[in-house]
Design a protein around this motif. Structure first.
Motif, PDB file in Angstrom:
ATOM      1  N   LEU A  95      -4.843  16.730   6.608  1.00  0.00           N
ATOM      2  CA  LEU A  95      -5.974  16.261   7.400  1.00  0.00           C
ATOM      3  C   LEU A  95      -5.801  14.836   7.891  1.00  0.00           C
ATOM      4  CD1 LEU A  95      -8.858  17.723   5.216  1.00  0.00           C
ATOM      5  CD2 LEU A  95      -7.807  18.716   7.252  1.00  0.00           C
ATOM      6  N   ALA A  96      -5.091  14.019   7.114  1.00  0.00           N
ATOM      7  CA  ALA A  96      -4.906  12.615   7.473  1.00  0.00           C
ATOM      8  C   ALA A  96      -3.804  12.023   6.616  1.00  0.00           C
ATOM      9  CB  ALA A  96      -6.202  11.830   7.272  1.00  0.00           C
ATOM     10  N   MET A  97      -3.228  10.926   7.107  1.00  0.00           N
ATOM     11  CA  MET A  97      -2.258  10.117   6.358  1.00  0.00           C
ATOM     12  C   MET A  97      -2.739   8.690   6.463  1.00  0.00           C
ATOM     13  SD  MET A  97       0.817  11.573   5.444  1.00  0.00           S
ATOM     14  CE  MET A  97       1.596  13.146   5.735  1.00  0.00           C
ATOM     15  N   GLU A  98      -2.820   8.009   5.320  1.00  0.00           N
ATOM     16  CA  GLU A  98      -3.222   6.605   5.391  1.00  0.00           C
ATOM     17  C   GLU A  98      -2.608   5.811   4.257  1.00  0.00           C
ATOM     18  OE1 GLU A  98      -7.444   5.740   4.664  1.00  0.00           O
ATOM     19  OE2 GLU A  98      -7.643   7.750   3.853  1.00  0.00           O
ATOM     20  N   PHE A  99      -2.345   4.525   4.555  1.00  0.00           N
ATOM     21  CA  PHE A  99      -1.859   3.599   3.546  1.00  0.00           C
ATOM     22  C   PHE A  99      -3.060   3.108   2.742  1.00  0.00           C
ATOM     23  CE2 PHE A  99       1.658   3.108   6.643  1.00  0.00           C
ATOM     24  CZ  PHE A  99       2.731   3.249   5.783  1.00  0.00           C
ATOM     25  N   LEU A 100      -2.961   3.193   1.415  1.00  0.00           N
ATOM     26  CA  LEU A 100      -4.054   2.773   0.539  1.00  0.00           C
ATOM     27  C   LEU A 100      -3.544   1.862  -0.567  1.00  0.00           C
ATOM     28  CD1 LEU A 100      -5.776   6.255   0.085  1.00  0.00           C
ATOM     29  CD2 LEU A 100      -6.578   4.367   1.515  1.00  0.00           C
ATOM     30  N   THR A 101      -4.365   0.909  -0.955  1.00  0.00           N
ATOM     31  CA  THR A 101      -4.035   0.067  -2.103  1.00  0.00           C
ATOM     32  C   THR A 101      -4.257   0.871  -3.377  1.00  0.00           C
ATOM     33  OG1 THR A 101      -6.272  -0.784  -2.417  1.00  0.00           O
ATOM     34  CG2 THR A 101      -4.839  -2.000  -0.867  1.00  0.00           C
ATOM     35  N   ARG A 102      -3.700   0.401  -4.466  1.00  0.00           N
ATOM     36  CA  ARG A 102      -3.915   1.089  -5.746  1.00  0.00           C
ATOM     37  C   ARG A 102      -5.385   1.016  -6.164  1.00  0.00           C
ATOM     38  NH1 ARG A 102       1.301   2.456  -7.943  1.00  0.00           N
ATOM     39  NH2 ARG A 102       2.846   1.596  -6.540  1.00  0.00           N
ATOM     40  N   GLN A 103      -6.067  -0.050  -5.779  1.00  0.00           N
ATOM     41  CA  GLN A 103      -7.502  -0.147  -6.060  1.00  0.00           C
ATOM     42  C   GLN A 103      -8.267   0.905  -5.267  1.00  0.00           C
ATOM     43  OE1 GLN A 103      -5.582  -2.818  -5.203  1.00  0.00           O
ATOM     44  NE2 GLN A 103      -5.477  -3.857  -7.178  1.00  0.00           N
ATOM     45  N   GLU A 104      -7.884   1.121  -4.020  1.00  0.00           N
ATOM     46  CA  GLU A 104      -8.528   2.165  -3.215  1.00  0.00           C
ATOM     47  C   GLU A 104      -8.238   3.551  -3.784  1.00  0.00           C
ATOM     48  OE1 GLU A 104      -8.666   0.213   1.229  1.00  0.00           O
ATOM     49  OE2 GLU A 104      -6.723   0.917   0.473  1.00  0.00           O
ATOM     50  N   LEU A 105      -7.023   3.744  -4.276  1.00  0.00           N
ATOM     51  CA  LEU A 105      -6.671   5.035  -4.875  1.00  0.00           C
ATOM     52  C   LEU A 105      -7.580   5.362  -6.049  1.00  0.00           C
ATOM     53  CD1 LEU A 105      -2.767   4.947  -4.906  1.00  0.00           C
ATOM     54  CD2 LEU A 105      -4.251   6.301  -3.424  1.00  0.00           C
ATOM     55  N   ALA A 106      -7.946   4.352  -6.818  1.00  0.00           N
ATOM     56  CA  ALA A 106      -8.778   4.564  -8.004  1.00  0.00           C
ATOM     57  C   ALA A 106     -10.165   5.094  -7.654  1.00  0.00           C
ATOM     58  CB  ALA A 106      -8.896   3.265  -8.797  1.00  0.00           C
ATOM     59  N   ARG A 108       0.838  -1.203   0.000  1.00  0.00           N
ATOM     60  CA  ARG A 108       0.000   0.000   0.000  1.00  0.00           C
ATOM     61  C   ARG A 108       0.872   1.250   0.000  1.00  0.00           C
ATOM     62  NH1 ARG A 108      -3.432  -0.935   5.236  1.00  0.00           N
ATOM     63  NH2 ARG A 108      -1.278  -1.170   5.939  1.00  0.00           N
ATOM     64  N   VAL A 109       0.338   2.329  -0.558  1.00  0.00           N
ATOM     65  CA  VAL A 109       1.043   3.600  -0.686  1.00  0.00           C
ATOM     66  C   VAL A 109       0.567   4.550   0.417  1.00  0.00           C
ATOM     67  CG1 VAL A 109       1.507   5.560  -2.210  1.00  0.00           C
ATOM     68  CG2 VAL A 109       1.103   3.298  -3.192  1.00  0.00           C
ATOM     69  N   LEU A 110       1.502   5.246   1.059  1.00  0.00           N
ATOM     70  CA  LEU A 110       1.126   6.231   2.068  1.00  0.00           C
ATOM     71  C   LEU A 110       0.670   7.507   1.369  1.00  0.00           C
ATOM     72  CD1 LEU A 110       0.908   6.899   5.077  1.00  0.00           C
ATOM     73  CD2 LEU A 110       3.224   7.842   4.925  1.00  0.00           C
ATOM     74  N   MET A 111      -0.568   7.899   1.644  1.00  0.00           N
ATOM     75  CA  MET A 111      -1.159   9.083   1.018  1.00  0.00           C
ATOM     76  C   MET A 111      -1.527  10.114   2.075  1.00  0.00           C
ATOM     77  SD  MET A 111      -1.009   8.309  -2.175  1.00  0.00           S
ATOM     78  CE  MET A 111      -2.052   9.536  -2.957  1.00  0.00           C
ATOM     79  N   ALA A 115       6.449   0.092   8.666  1.00  0.00           N
ATOM     80  CA  ALA A 115       5.514   0.787   9.553  1.00  0.00           C
ATOM     81  C   ALA A 115       4.085   0.323   9.302  1.00  0.00           C
ATOM     82  CB  ALA A 115       5.602   2.296   9.332  1.00  0.00           C
ATOM     83  N   ARG A 116       3.305   0.393  10.371  1.00  0.00           N
ATOM     84  CA  ARG A 116       1.870   0.116  10.278  1.00  0.00           C
ATOM     85  C   ARG A 116       1.137   1.446  10.360  1.00  0.00           C
ATOM     86  NH1 ARG A 116       3.823  -2.581  14.403  1.00  0.00           N
ATOM     87  NH2 ARG A 116       2.432  -1.528  15.847  1.00  0.00           N
ATOM     88  N   GLN A 117      -0.151   1.425  10.062  1.00  0.00           N
ATOM     89  CA  GLN A 117      -0.933   2.649  10.087  1.00  0.00           C
ATOM     90  C   GLN A 117      -0.799   3.373  11.432  1.00  0.00           C
ATOM     91  OE1 GLN A 117      -2.788   4.010   7.386  1.00  0.00           O
ATOM     92  NE2 GLN A 117      -2.715   5.748   8.770  1.00  0.00           N
ATOM     93  N   ASP A 118      -0.794   2.631  12.523  1.00  0.00           N
ATOM     94  CA  ASP A 118      -0.701   3.243  13.860  1.00  0.00           C
ATOM     95  C   ASP A 118       0.639   3.940  14.108  1.00  0.00           C
ATOM     96  OD1 ASP A 118      -3.240   2.340  14.413  1.00  0.00           O
ATOM     97  OD2 ASP A 118      -2.572   0.615  15.587  1.00  0.00           O
ATOM     98  N   ASP A 119       1.654   3.632  13.301  1.00  0.00           N
ATOM     99  CA  ASP A 119       2.967   4.247  13.464  1.00  0.00           C
ATOM    100  C   ASP A 119       3.053   5.621  12.801  1.00  0.00           C
ATOM    101  OD1 ASP A 119       3.927   1.917  14.737  1.00  0.00           O
ATOM    102  OD2 ASP A 119       4.410   1.009  12.798  1.00  0.00           O
ATOM    103  N   VAL A 120       2.130   5.912  11.899  1.00  0.00           N
ATOM    104  CA  VAL A 120       2.178   7.150  11.115  1.00  0.00           C
ATOM    105  C   VAL A 120       1.720   8.329  11.965  1.00  0.00           C
ATOM    106  CG1 VAL A 120       1.352   8.339   9.054  1.00  0.00           C
ATOM    107  CG2 VAL A 120       1.742   5.864   8.988  1.00  0.00           C
ATOM    108  N   VAL A 121       2.510   9.383  11.936  1.00  0.00           N
ATOM    109  CA  VAL A 121       2.151  10.632  12.588  1.00  0.00           C
ATOM    110  C   VAL A 121       1.706  11.596  11.486  1.00  0.00           C
ATOM    111  CG1 VAL A 121       3.044  12.611  13.879  1.00  0.00           C
ATOM    112  CG2 VAL A 121       3.840  10.293  14.423  1.00  0.00           C
ATOM    113  N   CYS A 122       0.536  12.159  11.633  1.00  0.00           N
ATOM    114  CA  CYS A 122       0.048  13.122  10.638  1.00  0.00           C
ATOM    115  C   CYS A 122       0.565  14.499  11.025  1.00  0.00           C
ATOM    116  CB  CYS A 122      -1.473  13.100  10.566  1.00  0.00           C
ATOM    117  SG  CYS A 122      -2.111  14.216   9.289  1.00  0.00           S
ATOM    118  N   GLY A 123       1.734  14.838  10.501  1.00  0.00           N
ATOM    119  CA  GLY A 123       2.362  16.110  10.830  1.00  0.00           C
ATOM    120  C   GLY A 123       1.859  17.263   9.990  1.00  0.00           C
ATOM    121  N   GLU A 124       1.159  16.955   8.906  1.00  0.00           N
ATOM    122  CA  GLU A 124       0.625  17.992   8.026  1.00  0.00           C
ATOM    123  C   GLU A 124      -0.536  17.399   7.255  1.00  0.00           C
ATOM    124  OE1 GLU A 124       2.305  20.360   4.218  1.00  0.00           O
ATOM    125  OE2 GLU A 124       3.565  20.437   6.012  1.00  0.00           O
TER     126      GLU A 124
END
Length: 130
Positions: free
Chosen positions: A104-115, A18-21, A93-102
């Motif tokens: 509204l949100a940061m999340e890992f998404l699959t390419r299918q979810e991105l579409a 998954r890609v971090l977006m 890293a897992r989703q819980d490890d991500v700090v949203c420093g800038e």
């Protein structure tokens, strides 16, 4: 061609592929409210790799090795030319490890979810899938 701005983009892939977006805030001048990879301007006296590492840490709180994946140039509607330095890396890293420093949100998404999401206009080019 004169380059008006240089921007470092970070494409981080987790163990599941998954890609971090980043969900960009409504106050952003460029593509507000849309999803993009973490990124930031290359500051004067800074090289693009240093900018990518700085932005990765500031915006996500994650550590990762980054390698230059591609360099793109875009011409804006106002005629400004922006050079995009795209750096890629992997993370355990897992989703819980991500700090949203800038943004509204940061999340890992699959390419299918991105579409199915409202993406910044250059996301597929950043990911190497134009």
């Amino acid at each position: 061609m004169i380059i008006d701005h240089e921007v470092a983009f970070i494409v981080l892939i987790d163990g599941a592929g998954r890609v971090l977006m980043q969900h960009r805030g409504p106050d952003k001048r460029v593509e507000p409210g849309r999803l993009s990879t973490p990124s930031g301007l290359v500051e004067p006296g800074e090289d693009a790799l240093t900018a990518a590492h700085r932005e990765r840490l500031e915006e996500t709180g994650l550590t990762a090795d980054l390698e230059l994946a591609r360099v793109l140039e875009q011409i804006g509607a106002d005629g400004t030319v922006v050079r995009l330095h795209v750096f890629a890396g992997s993370t355990d890293a897992r989703q819980d490890d991500v700090v949203c420093g800038e943004g509204l949100a940061m999340e890992f998404l699959t390419r299918q979810e991105l579409a199915t999401r409202d993406l910044a206009s250059n996301v597929w080019a950043l990911l190497g899938q134009e």
